[in-house]
Design a protein around this motif. Structure first.
Motif, PDB file in Angstrom:
ATOM      1  N   TYR A  56      -7.864  -4.849  -6.546  1.00 15.61           N
ATOM      2  CA  TYR A  56      -8.292  -4.575  -5.174  1.00 15.61           C
ATOM      3  C   TYR A  56      -9.435  -3.594  -5.208  1.00 15.61           C
ATOM      4  O   TYR A  56      -9.350  -2.547  -5.867  1.00 15.61           O
ATOM      5  CB  TYR A  56      -7.112  -3.980  -4.388  1.00 15.61           C
ATOM      6  N   ASP A  57     -10.522  -3.929  -4.520  1.00  5.91           N
ATOM      7  CA  ASP A  57     -11.639  -2.994  -4.358  1.00  5.91           C
ATOM      8  C   ASP A  57     -11.450  -2.282  -3.030  1.00  5.91           C
ATOM      9  O   ASP A  57     -11.436  -2.922  -1.979  1.00  5.91           O
ATOM     10  CB  ASP A  57     -12.970  -3.759  -4.345  1.00  5.91           C
ATOM     11  N   GLY A  59     -12.337  -0.356   0.232  1.00  8.53           N
ATOM     12  CA  GLY A  59     -13.414  -0.034   1.152  1.00  8.53           C
ATOM     13  C   GLY A  59     -12.982   1.129   2.030  1.00  8.53           C
ATOM     14  O   GLY A  59     -11.824   1.567   1.961  1.00  8.53           O
ATOM     15  N   GLY A  61     -12.165   1.166   4.991  1.00  7.62           N
ATOM     16  CA  GLY A  61     -11.081   0.828   5.903  1.00  7.62           C
ATOM     17  C   GLY A  61      -9.721   0.701   5.235  1.00  7.62           C
ATOM     18  O   GLY A  61      -8.761   0.272   5.875  1.00  7.62           O
ATOM     19  N   SER A  62      -9.616   1.081   3.968  1.00  4.22           N
ATOM     20  CA  SER A  62      -8.306   1.114   3.301  1.00  4.22           C
ATOM     21  C   SER A  62      -7.600   2.392   3.721  1.00  4.22           C
ATOM     22  O   SER A  62      -8.189   3.468   3.740  1.00  4.22           O
ATOM     23  CB  SER A  62      -8.479   1.093   1.780  1.00  4.22           C
ATOM     24  N   ALA A  63      -6.311   2.286   4.049  1.00  7.29           N
ATOM     25  CA  ALA A  63      -5.565   3.435   4.564  1.00  7.29           C
ATOM     26  C   ALA A  63      -5.281   4.462   3.471  1.00  7.29           C
ATOM     27  O   ALA A  63      -5.291   4.146   2.273  1.00  7.29           O
ATOM     28  CB  ALA A  63      -4.261   2.962   5.185  1.00  7.29           C
ATOM     29  N   THR A  67      -0.830   1.321  -0.375  1.00  8.40           N
ATOM     30  CA  THR A  67       0.362   0.608  -0.830  1.00  8.40           C
ATOM     31  C   THR A  67       0.034  -0.880  -0.913  1.00  8.40           C
ATOM     32  O   THR A  67      -0.775  -1.393  -0.131  1.00  8.40           O
ATOM     33  CB  THR A  67       1.542   0.868   0.143  1.00  8.40           C
ATOM     34  N   THR A  69       1.980  -4.829  -1.789  1.00 10.56           N
ATOM     35  CA  THR A  69       3.117  -5.663  -2.160  1.00 10.56           C
ATOM     36  C   THR A  69       2.570  -7.021  -2.571  1.00 10.56           C
ATOM     37  O   THR A  69       1.714  -7.577  -1.871  1.00 10.56           O
ATOM     38  CB  THR A  69       4.092  -5.845  -0.971  1.00 10.56           C
TER      39      THR A  69
ATOM     40  N   ALA B  64      -4.624   4.587  11.811  1.00 12.81           N
ATOM     41  CA  ALA B  64      -4.812   5.060  10.439  1.00 12.81           C
ATOM     42  C   ALA B  64      -3.923   4.315   9.448  1.00 12.81           C
ATOM     43  O   ALA B  64      -4.163   4.362   8.240  1.00 12.81           O
ATOM     44  CB  ALA B  64      -4.536   6.557  10.351  1.00 12.81           C
ATOM     45  N   GLN B  65      -2.880   3.668   9.957  1.00  9.34           N
ATOM     46  CA  GLN B  65      -1.939   2.963   9.080  1.00  9.34           C
ATOM     47  C   GLN B  65      -1.513   1.666   9.763  1.00  9.34           C
ATOM     48  O   GLN B  65      -0.466   1.589  10.390  1.00  9.34           O
ATOM     49  CB  GLN B  65      -0.690   3.836   8.813  1.00  9.34           C
ATOM     50  N   ILE B  87     -11.164  -8.477   3.437  1.00  5.42           N
ATOM     51  CA  ILE B  87     -10.797  -8.039   4.784  1.00  5.42           C
ATOM     52  C   ILE B  87     -11.963  -7.247   5.354  1.00  5.42           C
ATOM     53  O   ILE B  87     -12.439  -6.281   4.748  1.00  5.42           O
ATOM     54  CB  ILE B  87      -9.520  -7.178   4.754  1.00  5.42           C
ATOM     55  N   ILE B  97     -13.124  -3.224   4.436  1.00  6.74           N
ATOM     56  CA  ILE B  97     -11.758  -2.708   4.388  1.00  6.74           C
ATOM     57  C   ILE B  97     -11.258  -2.788   2.952  1.00  6.74           C
ATOM     58  O   ILE B  97     -10.783  -1.797   2.393  1.00  6.74           O
ATOM     59  CB  ILE B  97     -10.839  -3.481   5.353  1.00  6.74           C
ATOM     60  N   GLY B  98     -11.418  -3.939   2.349  1.00  5.04           N
ATOM     61  CA  GLY B  98     -11.039  -4.081   0.948  1.00  5.04           C
ATOM     62  C   GLY B  98     -11.089  -5.531   0.526  1.00  5.04           C
ATOM     63  O   GLY B  98     -11.127  -6.436   1.364  1.00  5.04           O
ATOM     64  N   SER B  99     -11.115  -5.749  -0.796  1.00  2.00           N
ATOM     65  CA  SER B  99     -11.158  -7.099  -1.351  1.00  2.00           C
ATOM     66  C   SER B  99     -10.134  -7.238  -2.456  1.00  2.00           C
ATOM     67  O   SER B  99     -10.141  -6.464  -3.427  1.00  2.00           O
ATOM     68  CB  SER B  99     -12.549  -7.400  -1.924  1.00  2.00           C
ATOM     69  N   VAL B 111      -0.471 -11.103   0.064  1.00  5.36           N
ATOM     70  CA  VAL B 111      -0.623  -9.682  -0.235  1.00  5.36           C
ATOM     71  C   VAL B 111      -0.329  -8.872   1.020  1.00  5.36           C
ATOM     72  O   VAL B 111      -0.583  -9.304   2.140  1.00  5.36           O
ATOM     73  CB  VAL B 111      -2.039  -9.342  -0.746  1.00  5.36           C
ATOM     74  N   PHE B 112       0.217  -7.683   0.791  1.00  2.00           N
ATOM     75  CA  PHE B 112       0.464  -6.736   1.877  1.00  2.00           C
ATOM     76  C   PHE B 112      -0.217  -5.421   1.540  1.00  2.00           C
ATOM     77  O   PHE B 112      -0.168  -4.962   0.400  1.00  2.00           O
ATOM     78  CB  PHE B 112       1.977  -6.489   2.049  1.00  2.00           C
ATOM     79  N   THR B 113      -0.881  -4.838   2.544  1.00  2.00           N
ATOM     80  CA  THR B 113      -1.380  -3.473   2.387  1.00  2.00           C
ATOM     81  C   THR B 113      -1.480  -2.841   3.773  1.00  2.00           C
ATOM     82  O   THR B 113      -1.031  -3.421   4.763  1.00  2.00           O
ATOM     83  CB  THR B 113      -2.735  -3.438   1.641  1.00  2.00           C
ATOM     84  N   ARG B 114      -2.008  -1.639   3.825  1.00  2.00           N
ATOM     85  CA  ARG B 114      -2.231  -0.977   5.113  1.00  2.00           C
ATOM     86  C   ARG B 114      -3.708  -0.651   5.246  1.00  2.00           C
ATOM     87  O   ARG B 114      -4.350  -0.234   4.284  1.00  2.00           O
ATOM     88  CB  ARG B 114      -1.388   0.301   5.237  1.00  2.00           C
ATOM     89  N   ILE B 115      -4.220  -0.832   6.469  1.00  2.00           N
ATOM     90  CA  ILE B 115      -5.646  -0.625   6.701  1.00  2.00           C
ATOM     91  C   ILE B 115      -5.832   0.400   7.808  1.00  2.00           C
ATOM     92  O   ILE B 115      -4.880   0.791   8.480  1.00  2.00           O
ATOM     93  CB  ILE B 115      -6.357  -1.954   7.069  1.00  2.00           C
ATOM     94  N   ARG B 116      -7.073   0.860   8.003  1.00  2.00           N
ATOM     95  CA  ARG B 116      -7.327   1.737   9.152  1.00  2.00           C
ATOM     96  C   ARG B 116      -8.419   1.168  10.038  1.00  2.00           C
ATOM     97  O   ARG B 116      -9.408   0.625   9.583  1.00  2.00           O
ATOM     98  CB  ARG B 116      -7.628   3.173   8.738  1.00  2.00           C
TER      99      ARG B 116
END
Lengths: 101, 150
Positions: A56-57, A59, A61-63, A67, A69, B64-65, B87, B97-99, B111-116
């Motif tokens: 995972y890269d 950015g 906007g990652s919290a 975490t 799964t 934030a989460q 994303i 947000i992330g890749s 996949v599961f994650t948390r974003i803001r």
């Protein structure tokens, strides 16, 4: 910075799907809207027996406290390695193994 | 939430998704950073809508989460798998947000994650498949309290 937390089953049947959860406490400061300097992870990588299964890269906007799964097919006994790499190059690591019978 | 409001949101989600996924949409805001990021991922390819199950709350109490699950129906074999899931935020200060990069050793393309999210906005997910196709899916998330420093 605390030790990464990783949850995976101790054992699995051959070809069973196993769920892996990871958590690393990290503030993930972007530096955009506060006086605090940027403090961000760049990349997460999960490896099974040396081969990458997921990365995972991060950015902006990652919290915070990232975490993940995900689910892996346990074809053979697996030694897992989890690596979080900071933008400054520091690495945070965790390991785990799954017995497959 | 009234039925009308719900219908409006669903309608908005569908029409906006078409704008977000297509690189050549007429009504899209010009020169938005997120569009540049989307186009960089697409690299000249067209994304087709659908095929992605994007699970995010319609209303996020804490920007934030925000929990996010992406699920794509894929056998995850060497010959046929999802290679990457991107994303994209359309109204954060930065669109990335992330890749995720996936390998066929994964049992599922899930996949599961948390974003803001800084404010109410549409998020866009692009999935790159091993055969070169790209899937796209958008969703609107209302944010009660924005995630700072996004």
């Amino acid at each position: 910075m605390s030790t990464p937390r990783v949850r995976l089953p101790r054992s699995a049947r051959a070809d069973e799907e196993i769920e892996i959860r990871t958590l690393l406490n990290h503030p993930m400061v972007t530096g955009l809207s506060s006086d605090n300097p940027r403090d961000m992870l760049a990349r997460f990588e999960a490896r099974m027996n040396g081969a990458q299964v997921l990365s995972y890269d991060f950015g902006n906007g990652s919290a915070a406290n990232p975490t993940f799964t995900f689910h892996v097919r346990a074809a053979a006994p697996g030694n897992f390695e989890f690596v979080w790499t900071h933008e400054d190059g520091r690495e945070f690591r965790a390991e785990g193994s799954v017995d497959v019978s | 939430m009234t039925a009308n409001r719900r219908e409006f949101l669903q309608g908005a989600a569908v029409s906006a998704a078409l704008v977000l996924v297509s690189g050549t949409a007429l009504h899209a805001e010009e020169n938005a950073e997120w569009q540049a990021w989307r186009d960089q991922i697409l690299d000249g390819r067209e994304a087709s809508e659908g095929g992605i199950e994007l699970d995010v709350p319609r209303v996020a109490e804490n920007g934030a989460q925000v929990p996010l699950t992406v699920r794509i129906d894929s056998p995850m074999t060497d010959a046929d798998h999802v290679r990457a899931i991107h994303i994209i935020a359309t109204r954060n200060p930065a669109p990335e947000i992330g890749s995720f990069h996936l390998s066929p050793q994964l049992a599922r393309a899930e996949v599961f994650t948390r974003i803001r999210l800084a404010e109410e906005q549409e998020i866009l997910v692009l999935a790159e498949l091993s055969d070169g196709r790209v899937l796209g899916q958008a969703a609107i998330v209302t944010v009660s309290a924005g995630g700072c420093a996004t």
